[in-house]
Design an enzyme around this catalytic site. Structure first.
Site, PDB file in Angstrom:
ATOM      1  N   GLU A  79       0.825  -1.212   0.000  1.00  0.00           N
ATOM      2  CA  GLU A  79       0.000   0.000   0.000  1.00  0.00           C
ATOM      3  C   GLU A  79       0.860   1.263   0.000  1.00  0.00           C
ATOM      4  OE1 GLU A  79      -3.060   0.324  -0.551  1.00  0.00           O
ATOM      5  OE2 GLU A  79      -3.733  -1.751  -0.393  1.00  0.00           O
ATOM      6  N   TYR A  94      -6.015   6.714   4.372  1.00  0.00           N
ATOM      7  CA  TYR A  94      -6.254   5.684   3.359  1.00  0.00           C
ATOM      8  C   TYR A  94      -5.519   4.392   3.707  1.00  0.00           C
ATOM      9  CZ  TYR A  94      -5.552   2.731  -0.597  1.00  0.00           C
ATOM     10  OH  TYR A  94      -5.483   1.611  -1.381  1.00  0.00           O
ATOM     11  N   ASP A  99      -9.801   5.702  -2.317  1.00  0.00           N
ATOM     12  CA  ASP A  99      -8.705   6.296  -3.066  1.00  0.00           C
ATOM     13  C   ASP A  99      -9.277   7.022  -4.285  1.00  0.00           C
ATOM     14  OD1 ASP A  99      -9.401   4.292  -4.840  1.00  0.00           O
ATOM     15  OD2 ASP A  99      -7.360   3.551  -5.118  1.00  0.00           O
TER      16      ASP A  99
END
Length: 304
Positions: free
Chosen positions: A48, A131, A149
């Site tokens: 990520e 996020y 996102d």
């Protein structure tokens, strides 16, 4: 208030068919390595961080190398900052690498090499934003949390609200996306991944493949696919401070130890003022350091 913003009310939700989207994702999702069985929360966290503003095709080979080299946080924590920066390679935005190293150290020292499953605990880790915290909670632990996102915001803006673009991020993005999640926790996590996949592969920003979209209803298509209200300019890279910083870092990544200023000057001869600005920003960001002798090295390698 943006045009169309007033229409963002709860009765609109339901435009995205949960079952259809999940079935589509199950059948067509890209075979990305961080989605495979046995991938740990730490390895998902690494993916990520790497995927922020960086395409999958560039991330995948480096992620595989990192998983083999640093399979647990303590392995990365034992490495120097310079080693991690060198391994980061050409992924861009190298401050992410430093923050990930800092995060690994905290996980190793305070959490016994385990990544927390709680969003608030994740948010307290170095370099972990809203996020990333929710992405790890969702994709690593299967929790029912909204993961928002750019791709997700675009799909929701189009399919639910009929807008050509999602506009700037808003505090409303999280509750709006959460309202779309299935009630069942397990399906919610898959649905979140499917929303993201749809935006990344079908409902793209510039050339959406509407003919390949699995959704039976889309407010944007029904409205005649109105143009985006804001035309976003593509940021150039050639000749920017970012490129200058990258060239200077390339020199230090390739070096066995501290280097003289002249070697950095030769790496970006076109604009001395820009080069000096880039060098100063690298020092301020903690990506490089200057030795007592006036040499330059990657962070943590000034004494080599």
């Amino acid at each position: 208030m943006r045009k169309g913003a007033a229409a963002r009310t709860l009765p609109e939700y339901g435009a995205i068919d949960t079952g259809v989207l999940i079935d589509w994702y199950t059948a067509t999702a890209r075979d990305l390595p961080w989605r495979g069985p046995g991938v740990t929360a730490w390895q998902i966290l690494m993916s990520e961080i790497m995927l922020q503003q960086t395409p999958v095709v560039r991330v995948e080979p480096i992620w595989r190398e990192w998983v083999a080299r640093w399979p647990v946080p303590s392995a990365m924590a034992a490495a120097s900052q310079g080693e991690v920066l060198r391994a980061w390679g050409k992924l861009g935005y190298p401050r992410r690498a430093l923050r990930l190293h800092e995060c690994a150290t905290v996980l190793a020292e305070r959490y016994g090499d385990e990544v927390p499953d709680d969003v608030e605990l994740l948010l307290a880790l170095p370099g972990i934003g809203a996020y990333t915290a929710r992405a790890v909670a969702c994709f690593a632990y299967g929790q029912r949390v909204p993961v928002v996102d750019t791709n997700v915001r675009r799909v929701v803006a189009r399919a639910v609200h009929g807008l050509g673009d999602a506009g700037n991020p808003s505090p409303r993005d999280l509750p709006e996306t959460e309202a779309l999640l299935p009630a069942r926790v397990q399906r919610a996590a898959v649905f979140s991944a499917a929303l993201m996949e749809l935006g990344a592969t079908v409902c793209t920003a510039r050339s959406p493949a509407c003919a390949a979209c699995p959704l039976p209803r889309c407010a944007w298509v029904a409205a005649g696919r109105p143009a985006a209200e804001v035309v976003r300019k593509t940021q150039k890279y050639e000749g920017t401070d970012r490129q200058a910083r990258g060239r200077l870092l390339d020199v230090l990544r390739a070096a066995d130890g501290p280097v003289e200023r002249l070697r950095l000057d030769l790496a970006w001869p076109r604009d001395p003022g820009q080069r000096a600005r880039a060098l100063d920003s690298l020092l301020v960001d903690g990506l490089i350091e200057q030795t007592a002798e006036g040499l330059f090295a990657l962070a943590g390698e000034g004494s080599r």
